[in-house]
Design a protein around this motif. Structure first.
Motif, PDB file in Angstrom:
ATOM      1  N   VAL A   1      65.204   0.342 -12.771  1.00 42.66           N
ATOM      2  CA  VAL A   1      65.243   1.776 -12.464  1.00 42.66           C
ATOM      3  C   VAL A   1      66.689   2.230 -12.244  1.00 42.66           C
ATOM      4  N   ALA A   2      67.526   1.363 -11.690  1.00 39.94           N
ATOM      5  CA  ALA A   2      68.952   1.700 -11.522  1.00 39.94           C
ATOM      6  C   ALA A   2      69.592   1.955 -12.886  1.00 39.94           C
ATOM      7  N   GLU A   3      69.229   1.151 -13.887  1.00 46.23           N
ATOM      8  CA  GLU A   3      69.733   1.365 -15.251  1.00 46.23           C
ATOM      9  C   GLU A   3      69.237   2.701 -15.807  1.00 46.23           C
TER      10      GLU A   3
ATOM     11  N   LEU B   1      58.477   1.131 -12.123  1.00 48.00           N
ATOM     12  CA  LEU B   1      59.000   0.264 -13.171  1.00 48.00           C
ATOM     13  C   LEU B   1      60.039   0.930 -14.053  1.00 48.00           C
ATOM     14  N   ALA B   2      59.938   2.245 -14.221  1.00 49.06           N
ATOM     15  CA  ALA B   2      60.849   2.944 -15.126  1.00 49.06           C
ATOM     16  C   ALA B   2      60.833   4.436 -14.835  1.00 49.06           C
ATOM     17  N   ILE B   3      61.946   5.074 -15.152  1.00 52.35           N
ATOM     18  CA  ILE B   3      62.078   6.528 -15.063  1.00 52.35           C
ATOM     19  C   ILE B   3      62.668   6.985 -16.387  1.00 52.35           C
ATOM     20  N   ARG B   4      62.111   8.043 -16.935  1.00 55.72           N
ATOM     21  CA  ARG B   4      62.683   8.594 -18.164  1.00 55.72           C
ATOM     22  C   ARG B   4      62.503  10.095 -18.184  1.00 55.72           C
ATOM     23  N   SER B   5      63.287  10.749 -19.004  1.00 52.29           N
ATOM     24  CA  SER B   5      63.128  12.177 -19.229  1.00 52.29           C
ATOM     25  C   SER B   5      61.829  12.392 -19.994  1.00 52.29           C
TER      26      SER B   5
ATOM     27  N   ARG C   1      71.536   5.813 -17.051  1.00 49.72           N
ATOM     28  CA  ARG C   1      71.368   6.435 -18.368  1.00 49.72           C
ATOM     29  C   ARG C   1      71.157   7.943 -18.233  1.00 49.72           C
ATOM     30  N   LEU C   2      70.330   8.351 -17.281  1.00 51.10           N
ATOM     31  CA  LEU C   2      70.080   9.779 -17.068  1.00 51.10           C
ATOM     32  C   LEU C   2      71.349  10.498 -16.614  1.00 51.10           C
ATOM     33  N   LEU C   3      72.123   9.870 -15.732  1.00 51.86           N
ATOM     34  CA  LEU C   3      73.372  10.482 -15.272  1.00 51.86           C
ATOM     35  C   LEU C   3      74.364  10.665 -16.412  1.00 51.86           C
ATOM     36  N   VAL C   4      74.485   9.656 -17.269  1.00 47.55           N
ATOM     37  CA  VAL C   4      75.385   9.765 -18.424  1.00 47.55           C
ATOM     38  C   VAL C   4      74.948  10.924 -19.309  1.00 47.55           C
TER      39      VAL C   4
ATOM     40  N   GLN D   1      72.347  15.332  -7.826  1.00 48.73           N
ATOM     41  CA  GLN D   1      71.243  15.972  -7.103  1.00 48.73           C
ATOM     42  C   GLN D   1      69.937  15.794  -7.858  1.00 48.73           C
ATOM     43  N   ARG D   2      69.993  15.796  -9.186  1.00 48.70           N
ATOM     44  CA  ARG D   2      68.777  15.580  -9.992  1.00 48.70           C
ATOM     45  C   ARG D   2      68.160  14.222  -9.686  1.00 48.70           C
ATOM     46  N   ILE D   3      69.020  13.200  -9.566  1.00 51.46           N
ATOM     47  CA  ILE D   3      68.511  11.862  -9.253  1.00 51.46           C
ATOM     48  C   ILE D   3      67.858  11.880  -7.871  1.00 51.46           C
ATOM     49  N   GLY D   4      68.475  12.557  -6.925  1.00 53.57           N
ATOM     50  CA  GLY D   4      67.890  12.694  -5.590  1.00 53.57           C
ATOM     51  C   GLY D   4      66.539  13.369  -5.632  1.00 53.57           C
ATOM     52  N   GLU D   5      66.400  14.383  -6.479  1.00 53.39           N
ATOM     53  CA  GLU D   5      65.122  15.087  -6.612  1.00 53.39           C
ATOM     54  C   GLU D   5      64.042  14.163  -7.164  1.00 53.39           C
ATOM     55  N   ILE D   6      64.412  13.304  -8.098  1.00 52.90           N
ATOM     56  CA  ILE D   6      63.451  12.347  -8.659  1.00 52.90           C
ATOM     57  C   ILE D   6      62.995  11.376  -7.575  1.00 52.90           C
TER      58      ILE D   6
END
Length: 102
Positions: free
Chosen positions: A10-12, A85-89, A16-19, A31-36
């Motif tokens: 999930v850190a990866e 296990l995973a986070i994605r857009s 990826r989302l931040l990039v 802040q988006r990551i915090g919202e997730i």
């Protein structure tokens, strides 16, 4: 109340989302990551709220449109633990190998 544990992958996913967000110059990308992460808290009280997907896993819908994400997780009732296990857009194609058994 279920305990929530994030897999190391999930850190990866967050990296990826931040990039991606920084590439498109989205303000407050951190802040988006915090919202997730905050949205995952619903799983403590409602671990079965996500829609069922393959191999006993579930998918939590977080936000919508450009702020839409999906969290793949497995709830183990015997341990009362939610393993994220995973986070994605929502616009990404899929989770690849993380949807397989495991």
């Amino acid at each position: 109340m279920a305990r929530i544990e994030l897999s190391p992958e999930v850190a990866e996913d967050f990296d990826r989302l931040l990039v991606h967000l920084e590439t498109y110059q989205v303000e407050n990308s951190g802040q988006r990551i915090g919202e997730i992460i905050t949205a995952l808290d619903v799983l403590e009280q409602n671990p079965l709220i996500g829609r069922p997907v393959a191999n006993g896993k579930r998918e939590l819908v977080i936000g919508r449109r450009t702020r839409g994400y999906l969290a793949l997780y497995r709830y183990v009732p015997e341990m009362d633990i939610v393993f994220v296990l995973a986070i994605r857009s929502q616009r990404e194609a899929g989770y690849a190998e993380r949807l397989e058994d495991g």
